[in-house]
Structure formats: structure tokens, C-alpha cells
Design a protein around this motif. Structure first.
Motif, PDB file in Angstrom:
ATOM      1  N   PHE A 165       0.579  -1.117   0.227  1.00 42.96           N
ATOM      2  CA  PHE A 165       0.102   0.164   0.201  1.00 42.96           C
ATOM      3  C   PHE A 165       1.059   1.639  -0.171  1.00 42.96           C
ATOM      4  N   ALA A 166       1.987   0.911   0.997  1.00 43.26           N
ATOM      5  CA  ALA A 166       2.971   2.915   0.976  1.00 43.26           C
ATOM      6  C   ALA A 166       3.327   2.812  -0.359  1.00 43.26           C
ATOM      7  N   GLU A 167       3.903   1.427  -1.875  1.00 40.71           N
ATOM      8  CA  GLU A 167       3.890   2.191  -2.917  1.00 40.71           C
ATOM      9  C   GLU A 167       2.996   2.206  -3.470  1.00 40.71           C
ATOM     10  N   LEU A 168       2.014   1.574  -4.210  1.00 37.80           N
ATOM     11  CA  LEU A 168       0.816   2.303  -3.972  1.00 37.80           C
ATOM     12  C   LEU A 168       0.838   4.189  -3.859  1.00 37.80           C
ATOM     13  N   ILE A 169       0.502   4.357  -3.042  1.00 39.53           N
ATOM     14  CA  ILE A 169       1.075   5.507  -2.699  1.00 39.53           C
ATOM     15  C   ILE A 169       2.262   6.635  -2.806  1.00 39.53           C
ATOM     16  N   ARG A 170       2.976   6.156  -3.102  1.00 41.53           N
ATOM     17  CA  ARG A 170       4.591   6.723  -3.465  1.00 41.53           C
ATOM     18  C   ARG A 170       4.486   6.799  -4.650  1.00 41.53           C
ATOM     19  N   ARG A 171       3.944   5.857  -5.341  1.00 35.34           N
ATOM     20  CA  ARG A 171       4.192   5.738  -7.119  1.00 35.34           C
ATOM     21  C   ARG A 171       3.033   6.389  -7.922  1.00 35.34           C
ATOM     22  N   PHE A 172       1.947   6.141  -7.134  1.00 35.04           N
ATOM     23  CA  PHE A 172       0.556   7.085  -7.573  1.00 35.04           C
ATOM     24  C   PHE A 172      -0.234   7.668  -6.803  1.00 35.04           C
ATOM     25  N   PRO A 173       0.180   8.929  -5.941  1.00 34.43           N
ATOM     26  CA  PRO A 173      -0.199   9.864  -4.927  1.00 34.43           C
ATOM     27  C   PRO A 173      -2.080   9.958  -5.881  1.00 34.43           C
ATOM     28  N   ASP A 174      -2.068  10.205  -6.997  1.00 39.00           N
ATOM     29  CA  ASP A 174      -3.776  11.067  -7.501  1.00 39.00           C
ATOM     30  C   ASP A 174      -4.956   9.699  -7.746  1.00 39.00           C
ATOM     31  N   SER A 175      -4.264   7.933  -6.744  1.00 38.23           N
ATOM     32  CA  SER A 175      -4.449   7.111  -7.632  1.00 38.23           C
ATOM     33  C   SER A 175      -6.355   7.210  -6.457  1.00 38.23           C
ATOM     34  N   ARG A 176      -7.631   6.628  -6.965  1.00 38.98           N
ATOM     35  CA  ARG A 176      -8.286   6.503  -6.778  1.00 38.98           C
ATOM     36  C   ARG A 176      -8.022   5.922  -5.194  1.00 38.98           C
ATOM     37  N   TYR A 177      -7.678   4.218  -5.447  1.00 34.15           N
ATOM     38  CA  TYR A 177      -6.927   4.302  -4.797  1.00 34.15           C
ATOM     39  C   TYR A 177      -6.410   3.855  -3.028  1.00 34.15           C
ATOM     40  N   VAL A 178      -5.961   5.669  -3.186  1.00 35.08           N
ATOM     41  CA  VAL A 178      -5.059   5.397  -2.116  1.00 35.08           C
ATOM     42  C   VAL A 178      -5.791   5.824  -0.684  1.00 35.08           C
ATOM     43  N   PRO A 179      -7.072   6.074  -1.195  1.00 32.26           N
ATOM     44  CA  PRO A 179      -7.811   6.409   0.738  1.00 32.26           C
ATOM     45  C   PRO A 179      -8.251   5.527   1.175  1.00 32.26           C
ATOM     46  N   ASP A 180      -8.507   4.251   0.389  1.00 32.09           N
ATOM     47  CA  ASP A 180      -8.899   2.659   1.002  1.00 32.09           C
ATOM     48  C   ASP A 180      -7.970   2.129   1.438  1.00 32.09           C
ATOM     49  N   ALA A 181      -6.151   2.086   0.418  1.00 31.05           N
ATOM     50  CA  ALA A 181      -4.938   1.994   1.278  1.00 31.05           C
ATOM     51  C   ALA A 181      -4.423   2.981   2.181  1.00 31.05           C
ATOM     52  N   ARG A 182      -4.954   4.036   2.226  1.00 29.21           N
ATOM     53  CA  ARG A 182      -4.464   4.747   3.970  1.00 29.21           C
ATOM     54  C   ARG A 182      -5.290   4.170   4.844  1.00 29.21           C
ATOM     55  N   GLN A 183      -6.590   4.190   5.062  1.00 25.44           N
ATOM     56  CA  GLN A 183      -6.767   3.254   5.915  1.00 25.44           C
ATOM     57  C   GLN A 183      -7.335   2.356   6.376  1.00 25.44           C
ATOM     58  N   ARG A 184      -6.357   0.446   5.494  1.00 26.44           N
ATOM     59  CA  ARG A 184      -6.015  -0.021   5.632  1.00 26.44           C
ATOM     60  C   ARG A 184      -4.472   0.090   6.480  1.00 26.44           C
ATOM     61  N   MET A 185      -4.015   0.555   5.340  1.00 23.47           N
ATOM     62  CA  MET A 185      -2.348   1.052   6.484  1.00 23.47           C
ATOM     63  C   MET A 185      -2.100   1.647   8.004  1.00 23.47           C
ATOM     64  N   ILE A 186      -3.620   2.062   8.490  1.00 22.24           N
ATOM     65  CA  ILE A 186      -3.736   2.609   9.547  1.00 22.24           C
ATOM     66  C   ILE A 186      -3.859   1.808  10.213  1.00 22.24           C
ATOM     67  N   PHE A 187      -4.739   0.294  10.148  1.00 24.97           N
ATOM     68  CA  PHE A 187      -4.803  -0.779  10.713  1.00 24.97           C
ATOM     69  C   PHE A 187      -3.697  -1.858  10.985  1.00 24.97           C
ATOM     70  N   LEU A 188      -3.109  -1.597   9.724  1.00 24.78           N
ATOM     71  CA  LEU A 188      -2.725  -2.367   9.675  1.00 24.78           C
ATOM     72  C   LEU A 188      -1.289  -2.187  10.579  1.00 24.78           C
ATOM     73  N   ARG A 189      -0.791  -0.673  10.761  1.00 20.06           N
ATOM     74  CA  ARG A 189      -0.129  -0.151  11.093  1.00 20.06           C
ATOM     75  C   ARG A 189      -0.145  -0.605  13.033  1.00 20.06           C
ATOM     76  N   ASN A 190      -0.836  -0.217  13.198  1.00 13.50           N
ATOM     77  CA  ASN A 190      -1.260  -0.266  14.584  1.00 13.50           C
ATOM     78  C   ASN A 190      -1.774  -2.234  14.996  1.00 13.50           C
ATOM     79  N   ASN A 191      -1.886  -2.483  13.902  1.00 14.14           N
ATOM     80  CA  ASN A 191      -1.822  -4.134  14.396  1.00 14.14           C
ATOM     81  C   ASN A 191      -0.234  -4.374  14.298  1.00 14.14           C
TER      82      ASN A 191
END
Length: 283
Positions: A165-191
Motif C-alpha cells: 500500500f505504501a508503494e501504491l501511495i508513493r508511485r500513484f498519489p492521485d490514484s482512486r485506490y489511495v484513500p482505501d489503502a491509507r485506511q488499511r495502512m492505519i489498521f495494519l500499523r496499529n496491529n
């Protein structure tokens, strides 16, 4: 004299044998029909164009017939290794593998797609789907029932998903999948933070105090500002006291009190266990 009389069978045994014979015959017939159907389906696919195979795969995908979709997409890529239908079919094949619970095949197909078509218009989705596959592998039935127990599992897939997900955000910051990826990263980071703190607490219970300190500090440095930060500080206070390092213990306690003044440990209370922790019988 030879006894030419046939052995007699009871009526119940006779009808039982007939019933099992019929069941066996029906099973064999079903198997033959299935094999014939698969062979017919394979023969038909060999006559289809690239567009027809792609449409056939898409229809199966929409019908949630994952096995048929996989078969159609693989046939397309074998018979027509180049072309726009083949390119897109690799992503669709990866999704079919993902839904068919074949994560290894999904990941390998996505990696091949990213290497082969790095400028494809949908390559951002490939990165997102790769993260989603790894993310889902970390979510078993027990974890869906008791989300707090996700932290007890091996977190290698969670780390892979986080990096995807981090690679997606780095390469494609304007992708429509970024908002969902960010939310999943928060969950993963907390876990991931909770997993590290859980290991530190385990070492603390086993009186491996230096290991507990190292793991707690790693959690604080690697995953700051997570809900588990207070628990990591408590591990440090307890471990430093056991190691006869009062200055470090008091320093950790001061940081805890400053950032979490209402924390149970600061107030001298016991931590309340959640219902999941009360039901979980393992140490």
C-alpha cells in the motif's frame, strides 16, 4: 452329490446391495459427465478468439465462477501471449485467484504484470490488489470474530501488505485506490505495533527483561503515536525496575504520565480486560 443350490440372502441385504450399486453407478455417471463437460469446455476455448476468451472470462468473473474465469484467462494468455486483452486479463486473473483463495498465484501473477507492463493504465490497481491479497491473508475466521487476536499471528503478511500500500501511495498519489489503502495502512500499523508490544509483554512475563526492553523500544521507535504506545511505556517501566535501573524507569513513567495522565497504570489501577481477552485462554 454336489450341492447346486444358490446361497440365500436376506431381503434387507439384497436391497442394500442394489441401493449401493445404484449410488455407485450414478456417481460414475456424474464423473463421466463432468469430465466430458470439462473436455468440451476446453475444446470450445481452443476455437475462441482473444476477445471471445476475454469476454468468457469476464462473464465467469461477474458470475463469481472463479474456476471458469481462471481457465478462460489462462487459455487466453497461452494462445494469445500479446495484445490488450492479454494485458488486462492478467489483472483479472489475479483477482480471480484472490477470490478463489489462491493468494500465491495471485501475487505471482501481479508481480509478473507489474514487471511486464509498468506503464499500464491500471498498474496502480495491481499494486492495490497485491496489498489487498496480503492484507486478507492476515484475516482468518478467528480474527474476524475477535479482531484483537490478529496481533497474535505472524505479521509477515501484514508487513508485506503495508509495504504494498505504501508503494501504491508513493508511485500513484492521485490514484482512486489511495484513500482505501491509507485506511488499511492505519489498521495494519496499529496491529503491527500491538504485535511488537505483545511480544515485549511476553518477554516481561518470562523475566527476559532486556529482550522486553528492546522490543518495547522498537515498537515506540517504529510505530509512534499508535494506541499501543502507552503499553510499550509500561513495559519499559516494569522491565527497567526489574533490571535495577530506577532512573530509566522513572523517566519512562514520567513520559507515560505526561502523555497519558488518565492511564490505569499512572492512576495505580489494574487494566480492564476486554471480552475477547477474557475468552482467550492462551498466554
Amino acid at each position: 452329490m454336489l450341492n447346486l443350490a444358490f446361497p440365500m440372502h436376506s431381503g434387507s441385504n439384497f436391497f442394500s446391495n442394489v441401493r449401493w450399486t445404484r449410488i455407485l453407478a450414478l456417481s460414475m455417471l456424474g464423473l463421466m459427465v463432468c469430465v466430458a463437460g470439462c473436455r468440451k469446455d476446453k475444446d470450445l476455448q481452443s476455437e475462441l478468439s482473444a476477445e471471445e476468451l476475454y469476454q468468457r472470462g469476464n462473464k465467469s468473473l461477474n458470475d463469481q465462477s472463479w474456476g471458469r474465469a481462471i481457465g478462460a484467462y489462462k487459455a487466453l494468455q497461452t494462445r494469445y501471449p500479446f495484445g490488450r486483452y492479454t494485458e488486462q486479463s492478467m489483472i483479472d486473473l489475479s483477482y480471480a485467484y484472490y477470490k478463489a483463495d489462491e493468494p500465491e498465484n495471485a501475487i505471482s501473477t501481479l508481480d509478473r504484470f507489474i514487471r511486464t507492463y509498468p506503464t499500464h493504465p491500471n498498474v496502480d490497481y495491481a499494486y492495490y490488489l497485491k496489498g489487498l491479497v496480503n492484507y486478507s491473508q492476515n484475516q482468518g475466521f478467528l480474527e474476524k470474530l475477535m479482531p484483537e487476536r490478529v496481533r497474535d499471528r505472524d505479521q509477515s503478511m501484514a508487513r508485506d501488505a503495508f509495504l504494498d500500500f505504501a508503494e501504491l501511495i508513493r508511485r500513484f498519489p492521485d490514484s482512486r485506490y489511495v484513500p482505501d489503502a491509507r485506511q488499511r495502512m492505519i489498521f495494519l500499523r496499529n496491529n503491527l505495533a500491538a504485535y511488537e508490544v505483545g511480544v515485549a509483554q511476553y518477554y516481561l512475563r518470562r523475566k527476559a527483561y532486556i529482550a522486553a526492553v528492546n522490543r518495547a523500544r522498537y515498537a515506540l521507535e517504529t510505530y509512534p503515536n499508535t494506541p499501543e504506545q502507552s503499553e510499550a511505556l509500561i513495559v519499559l517501566v516494569k522491565a527497567y525496575r526489574k533490571l535495577s535501573l530506577p532512573e530509566l524507569a522513572e523517566g519512562s513513567l514520567a513520559v507515560l504520565a505526561l502523555n497519558y495522565p488518565d492511564n490505569y497504570y499512572v492512576l495505580g489501577k489494574k487494566k480492564k480486560k476486554s471480552w475477547a481477552e477474557r475468552l482467550w485462554p492462551f498466554d
